[in-house]
Design a protein around this motif. Structure first.
Motif, mmCIF file in Angstrom:
data_model
loop_
_atom_site.group_PDB
_atom_site.id
_atom_site.type_symbol
_atom_site.label_atom_id
_atom_site.label_comp_id
_atom_site.label_asym_id
_atom_site.label_seq_id
_atom_site.Cartn_x
_atom_site.Cartn_y
_atom_site.Cartn_z
ATOM 1 N N ASP A 69 0.799 -1.216 0.000
ATOM 2 C CA ASP A 69 0.000 0.000 0.000
ATOM 3 C C ASP A 69 0.838 1.276 0.000
ATOM 4 O O ASP A 69 0.306 2.349 -0.197
ATOM 5 N N ASN A 70 2.117 1.204 0.215
ATOM 6 C CA ASN A 70 2.961 2.397 0.257
ATOM 7 C C ASN A 70 4.272 2.120 -0.468
ATOM 8 O O ASN A 70 5.318 2.012 0.149
ATOM 9 N N GLN A 71 4.207 1.970 -1.769
ATOM 10 C CA GLN A 71 5.382 1.602 -2.549
ATOM 11 C C GLN A 71 5.699 2.647 -3.605
ATOM 12 O O GLN A 71 4.865 3.462 -3.963
ATOM 13 N N ILE A 72 6.914 2.554 -4.112
ATOM 14 C CA ILE A 72 7.320 3.449 -5.188
ATOM 15 C C ILE A 72 6.553 3.100 -6.459
ATOM 16 O O ILE A 72 6.077 1.980 -6.622
ATOM 17 N N PHE A 73 6.465 4.066 -7.336
ATOM 18 C CA PHE A 73 5.801 3.881 -8.621
ATOM 19 C C PHE A 73 6.734 3.125 -9.562
ATOM 20 O O PHE A 73 7.873 3.539 -9.775
ATOM 21 N N ILE A 74 6.275 2.027 -10.093
ATOM 22 C CA ILE A 74 7.030 1.277 -11.100
ATOM 23 C C ILE A 74 6.417 1.630 -12.453
ATOM 24 O O ILE A 74 5.229 1.406 -12.672
ATOM 25 N N PRO A 75 7.209 2.187 -13.365
ATOM 26 C CA PRO A 75 6.636 2.607 -14.647
ATOM 27 C C PRO A 75 6.203 1.415 -15.516
ATOM 28 O O PRO A 75 6.772 0.328 -15.410
ATOM 29 N N PRO A 76 5.234 1.638 -16.365
ATOM 30 C CA PRO A 76 4.775 0.572 -17.261
ATOM 31 C C PRO A 76 5.907 -0.024 -18.099
ATOM 32 O O PRO A 76 5.894 -1.221 -18.394
ATOM 33 N N SER A 77 6.880 0.793 -18.469
ATOM 34 C CA SER A 77 7.995 0.286 -19.279
ATOM 35 C C SER A 77 8.774 -0.794 -18.536
ATOM 36 O O SER A 77 9.303 -1.724 -19.160
ATOM 37 N N PHE A 78 8.851 -0.687 -17.209
ATOM 38 C CA PHE A 78 9.552 -1.731 -16.459
ATOM 39 C C PHE A 78 8.655 -2.943 -16.245
ATOM 40 O O PHE A 78 9.120 -4.075 -16.315
ATOM 41 N N PHE A 79 7.372 -2.720 -16.001
ATOM 42 C CA PHE A 79 6.449 -3.862 -15.899
ATOM 43 C C PHE A 79 6.509 -4.694 -17.175
ATOM 44 O O PHE A 79 6.413 -5.919 -17.133
ATOM 45 N N ALA A 80 6.703 -4.042 -18.323
ATOM 46 C CA ALA A 80 6.769 -4.760 -19.599
ATOM 47 C C ALA A 80 7.939 -5.742 -19.638
ATOM 48 O O ALA A 80 7.860 -6.789 -20.297
ATOM 49 N N VAL A 81 9.013 -5.433 -18.924
ATOM 50 C CA VAL A 81 10.177 -6.331 -18.857
ATOM 51 C C VAL A 81 9.773 -7.664 -18.227
ATOM 52 O O VAL A 81 10.291 -8.713 -18.587
ATOM 53 N N TYR A 82 8.844 -7.627 -17.307
ATOM 54 C CA TYR A 82 8.427 -8.811 -16.564
ATOM 55 C C TYR A 82 7.008 -9.267 -16.895
ATOM 56 O O TYR A 82 6.407 -9.998 -16.114
ATOM 57 N N SER A 83 6.468 -8.856 -18.026
ATOM 58 C CA SER A 83 5.108 -9.239 -18.407
ATOM 59 C C SER A 83 5.120 -10.115 -19.648
ATOM 60 O O SER A 83 5.955 -9.933 -20.540
ATOM 61 N N ASP A 84 4.168 -11.030 -19.695
ATOM 62 C CA ASP A 84 4.029 -11.853 -20.884
ATOM 63 C C ASP A 84 3.112 -11.149 -21.884
ATOM 64 O O ASP A 84 2.682 -10.013 -21.653
ATOM 65 N N ALA A 85 2.798 -11.824 -22.967
ATOM 66 C CA ALA A 85 1.972 -11.224 -24.023
ATOM 67 C C ALA A 85 0.580 -10.850 -23.536
ATOM 68 O O ALA A 85 -0.055 -9.960 -24.094
ATOM 69 N N ARG A 86 0.110 -11.492 -22.463
ATOM 70 C CA ARG A 86 -1.215 -11.190 -21.928
ATOM 71 C C ARG A 86 -1.145 -10.213 -20.762
ATOM 72 O O ARG A 86 -2.099 -10.070 -20.013
ATOM 73 N N GLN A 87 -0.012 -9.561 -20.609
ATOM 74 C CA GLN A 87 0.201 -8.543 -19.567
ATOM 75 C C GLN A 87 0.209 -9.113 -18.149
ATOM 76 O O GLN A 87 -0.045 -8.391 -17.191
ATOM 77 N N ARG A 88 0.516 -10.403 -18.005
ATOM 78 C CA ARG A 88 0.627 -11.017 -16.690
ATOM 79 C C ARG A 88 2.088 -11.010 -16.267
ATOM 80 O O ARG A 88 2.979 -11.281 -17.080
ATOM 81 N N LEU A 89 2.335 -10.714 -14.993
ATOM 82 C CA LEU A 89 3.703 -10.706 -14.489
ATOM 83 C C LEU A 89 4.273 -12.119 -14.464
ATOM 84 O O LEU A 89 3.589 -13.067 -14.071
#
Length: 104
Positions: A4-24
């Motif tokens: 509930d109190n974390q730093i913002f992770i940008p979408p560009s970094f989530f993409a590094v760890y996401s599959d084609a269906r946007q799952r981590l």
């Protein structure tokens, strides 16, 4: 650590760890830790890149390509996808155009 109190992770970094269906592909805690490491590394490399630019290599894209090659080495401790993200983030921090990176 609660979520509930974390730093913002940008979408560009989530993409590094996401599959084609946007799952981590990793738990959020792992993604958060890796983001903090990669962001810190990009910030740390700003000074190095600026020194290279003013002393040895005047071409911004070449500096970024060389840093990327170094990050791709096994001993760098980052994945190929993370290396690409770090270099793109470094370019952003420096106000330089993002380089075309080899995908190999």
């Amino acid at each position: 650590m609660s979520d509930d109190n974390q730093i913002f992770i940008p979408p560009s970094f989530f993409a590094v760890y996401s599959d084609a269906r946007q799952r981590l592909s990793e738990p959020i805690g792992v993604v958060r830790e890796r983001y903090e490491i990669c962001e810190d590394l990009a910030s740390h490399l700003v000074g190095h890149a600026q020194i290279q630019h003013h002393t040895e290599v005047p071409v911004e894209s070449e500096i970024l390509r060389r840093i990327h090659a170094g990050l791709r080495a096994p001993e760098a401790g980052v994945s190929a996808a993370e290396a690409g993200w770090i270099v793109q983030r470094l370019a952003e921090l420096l106000g330089w155009p993002g380089p075309e990176l080899a995908a190999d």
